[in-house]
Design a protein around this motif. Structure first.
Motif, PDB file in Angstrom:
ATOM      1  N   GLY A  34       0.875  -1.202   0.056  1.00  0.00           N
ATOM      2  CA  GLY A  34      -0.071  -0.387   0.141  1.00  0.00           C
ATOM      3  C   GLY A  34       0.790   1.407  -0.002  1.00  0.00           C
ATOM      4  O   GLY A  34       0.529   2.397  -0.046  1.00  0.00           O
ATOM      5  N   GLN A  35       1.905   0.848   0.457  1.00  0.00           N
ATOM      6  CA  GLN A  35       2.567   2.197   0.702  1.00  0.00           C
ATOM      7  C   GLN A  35       4.253   2.362  -0.877  1.00  0.00           C
ATOM      8  O   GLN A  35       4.619   3.167  -0.522  1.00  0.00           O
ATOM      9  N   GLY A  36       3.766   1.450  -1.333  1.00  0.00           N
ATOM     10  CA  GLY A  36       4.710   1.091  -2.789  1.00  0.00           C
ATOM     11  C   GLY A  36       5.989   0.451  -1.868  1.00  0.00           C
ATOM     12  O   GLY A  36       6.546  -0.170  -0.878  1.00  0.00           O
ATOM     13  N   LYS A  37       6.219  -0.565  -2.833  1.00  0.00           N
ATOM     14  CA  LYS A  37       7.432  -1.225  -2.411  1.00  0.00           C
ATOM     15  C   LYS A  37       7.952  -2.002  -4.012  1.00  0.00           C
ATOM     16  O   LYS A  37       8.121  -1.782  -4.782  1.00  0.00           O
ATOM     17  N   GLU A  38       9.630  -2.881  -3.432  1.00  0.00           N
ATOM     18  CA  GLU A  38      10.502  -3.027  -4.694  1.00  0.00           C
ATOM     19  C   GLU A  38      10.772  -4.607  -4.648  1.00  0.00           C
ATOM     20  O   GLU A  38      11.009  -5.095  -3.073  1.00  0.00           O
ATOM     21  N   LEU A  39      10.059  -4.756  -5.836  1.00  0.00           N
ATOM     22  CA  LEU A  39      10.177  -6.643  -6.554  1.00  0.00           C
ATOM     23  C   LEU A  39      11.276  -6.602  -6.422  1.00  0.00           C
ATOM     24  O   LEU A  39      11.606  -6.507  -7.416  1.00  0.00           O
ATOM     25  N   ILE A  40      11.609  -8.634  -5.470  1.00  0.00           N
ATOM     26  CA  ILE A  40      12.918  -8.993  -6.573  1.00  0.00           C
ATOM     27  C   ILE A  40      11.896  -9.807  -7.382  1.00  0.00           C
ATOM     28  O   ILE A  40      10.813 -10.952  -6.940  1.00  0.00           O
ATOM     29  N   LYS A  46      15.459 -19.677 -11.590  1.00  0.00           N
ATOM     30  CA  LYS A  46      13.992 -19.673 -12.016  1.00  0.00           C
ATOM     31  C   LYS A  46      13.898 -19.495 -13.895  1.00  0.00           C
ATOM     32  O   LYS A  46      13.079 -18.917 -13.895  1.00  0.00           O
ATOM     33  N   GLY A  47      15.422 -19.065 -14.506  1.00  0.00           N
ATOM     34  CA  GLY A  47      14.522 -18.738 -15.133  1.00  0.00           C
ATOM     35  C   GLY A  47      14.815 -17.640 -15.618  1.00  0.00           C
ATOM     36  O   GLY A  47      15.022 -16.748 -17.469  1.00  0.00           O
ATOM     37  N   TYR A  48      14.698 -16.562 -14.819  1.00  0.00           N
ATOM     38  CA  TYR A  48      14.736 -15.081 -15.726  1.00  0.00           C
ATOM     39  C   TYR A  48      15.022 -13.899 -13.813  1.00  0.00           C
ATOM     40  O   TYR A  48      14.762 -14.796 -12.377  1.00  0.00           O
ATOM     41  N   ALA A  49      15.586 -12.780 -14.064  1.00  0.00           N
ATOM     42  CA  ALA A  49      15.675 -12.353 -12.527  1.00  0.00           C
ATOM     43  C   ALA A  49      15.060 -11.160 -13.005  1.00  0.00           C
ATOM     44  O   ALA A  49      15.562 -10.175 -14.266  1.00  0.00           O
ATOM     45  N   GLY A  50      14.704  -9.987 -12.202  1.00  0.00           N
ATOM     46  CA  GLY A  50      14.585  -8.662 -12.627  1.00  0.00           C
ATOM     47  C   GLY A  50      13.711  -7.980 -11.668  1.00  0.00           C
ATOM     48  O   GLY A  50      14.368  -8.346 -10.110  1.00  0.00           O
ATOM     49  N   SER A  51      13.244  -6.335 -11.300  1.00  0.00           N
ATOM     50  CA  SER A  51      12.702  -6.409 -10.627  1.00  0.00           C
ATOM     51  C   SER A  51      12.120  -5.223 -11.488  1.00  0.00           C
ATOM     52  O   SER A  51      11.148  -5.258 -11.897  1.00  0.00           O
ATOM     53  N   LEU A  52      10.646  -5.020  -9.741  1.00  0.00           N
ATOM     54  CA  LEU A  52       9.589  -3.912 -10.138  1.00  0.00           C
ATOM     55  C   LEU A  52       9.118  -3.234  -8.947  1.00  0.00           C
ATOM     56  O   LEU A  52       9.448  -3.382  -7.834  1.00  0.00           O
ATOM     57  N   THR A  53       8.722  -1.891  -9.504  1.00  0.00           N
ATOM     58  CA  THR A  53       9.164  -0.999  -8.555  1.00  0.00           C
ATOM     59  C   THR A  53       7.406  -0.639  -8.435  1.00  0.00           C
ATOM     60  O   THR A  53       6.740  -0.324  -9.637  1.00  0.00           O
ATOM     61  N   LEU A  54       6.584  -1.173  -7.443  1.00  0.00           N
ATOM     62  CA  LEU A  54       5.702  -0.895  -7.110  1.00  0.00           C
ATOM     63  C   LEU A  54       4.706   0.469  -6.381  1.00  0.00           C
ATOM     64  O   LEU A  54       5.227   0.698  -4.606  1.00  0.00           O
ATOM     65  N   ASP A  55       4.930   1.916  -7.151  1.00  0.00           N
ATOM     66  CA  ASP A  55       4.278   2.621  -6.291  1.00  0.00           C
ATOM     67  C   ASP A  55       2.938   2.806  -5.768  1.00  0.00           C
ATOM     68  O   ASP A  55       2.085   1.782  -6.124  1.00  0.00           O
ATOM     69  N   ALA A  56       2.700   3.514  -4.700  1.00  0.00           N
ATOM     70  CA  ALA A  56       1.549   3.934  -3.303  1.00  0.00           C
ATOM     71  C   ALA A  56       0.049   4.794  -4.777  1.00  0.00           C
ATOM     72  O   ALA A  56      -0.792   4.280  -4.514  1.00  0.00           O
ATOM     73  N   ASN A  57       0.409   5.504  -5.650  1.00  0.00           N
ATOM     74  CA  ASN A  57      -0.830   5.797  -6.340  1.00  0.00           C
ATOM     75  C   ASN A  57      -0.733   4.370  -7.239  1.00  0.00           C
ATOM     76  O   ASN A  57      -1.805   5.088  -8.219  1.00  0.00           O
ATOM     77  N   GLY A  58      -0.435   3.410  -7.333  1.00  0.00           N
ATOM     78  CA  GLY A  58      -1.013   2.284  -8.570  1.00  0.00           C
ATOM     79  C   GLY A  58      -0.434   1.946  -9.357  1.00  0.00           C
ATOM     80  O   GLY A  58      -0.798   1.300 -10.521  1.00  0.00           O
ATOM     81  N   THR A  59       0.598   2.702 -10.227  1.00  0.00           N
ATOM     82  CA  THR A  59       1.505   2.465 -11.469  1.00  0.00           C
ATOM     83  C   THR A  59       2.959   1.703 -10.854  1.00  0.00           C
ATOM     84  O   THR A  59       3.114   1.534  -9.447  1.00  0.00           O
ATOM     85  N   ALA A  60       3.331   1.267 -11.425  1.00  0.00           N
ATOM     86  CA  ALA A  60       5.169  -0.046 -12.194  1.00  0.00           C
ATOM     87  C   ALA A  60       5.189   0.193 -12.554  1.00  0.00           C
ATOM     88  O   ALA A  60       4.613   0.629 -13.552  1.00  0.00           O
ATOM     89  N   MET A  61       6.789   0.144 -12.850  1.00  0.00           N
ATOM     90  CA  MET A  61       7.148  -0.245 -13.460  1.00  0.00           C
ATOM     91  C   MET A  61       8.769  -0.961 -13.035  1.00  0.00           C
ATOM     92  O   MET A  61       9.698  -0.663 -12.065  1.00  0.00           O
TER      93      MET A  61
END
Length: 126
Positions: A34-40, A46-61
């Motif tokens: 809910g306050q935003g989070k950086e996901l691994i 696993k065949g892949y690796a990366g990151s995803l930033t979830l912003d509290a405003n509901g956007t992701a990149m």
């Protein structure tokens, strides 16, 4: 003999991954994200690796890199709906479609991502 077999069956049931699997609730997802989070995303083996930033405003990149070297960008919107993480990414094979995932706990800071009966991979966080 019945007592031994019964005890063995009970032990196997307690130790099986299915018995330990617990989906995150909407309340847990909201508290985590809910306050935003950086996901691994993914990782070794696993065949892949990366990151995803979830912003509290509901956007992701973010992005993932496949073991083949291909890089896949991720961008779009997300929300918690009932007990699911729902996302709509702009590109990729799910482009423009809302996909709602169940997150099944695999540790205190990790989940397996499930859609229907399909395991999409691993998310973790610090």
């Amino acid at each position: 003999m019945r007592v031994v077999i019964g005890a063995l069956a009970t032990t196997l049931a307690i130790c099986s991954p299915a018995a330990a699997a617990e989906k995150m609730t909407g309340k847990e997802l909201t508290a985590l994200l809910g306050q935003g989070k950086e996901l691994i995303l993914g990782g070794p083996g696993k065949g892949y690796a990366g990151s995803l930033t979830l912003d509290a405003n509901g956007t992701a990149m973010g992005q993932v890199k496949l073991d083949s070297g291909e890089v896949i960008p991720i961008a779009g919107v997300w929300a918690v709906k009932k007990d699911k993480f729902c996302r709509t990414w702009k590109g990729g094979r799910d482009a423009g479609k809302e996909i709602c995932e169940s997150w099944v706990k695999t540790g205190p800071k990790s989940v397996e991502v499930i859609v229907g009966k399909r395991d999409l991979g691993t998310n973790s966080w610090n």
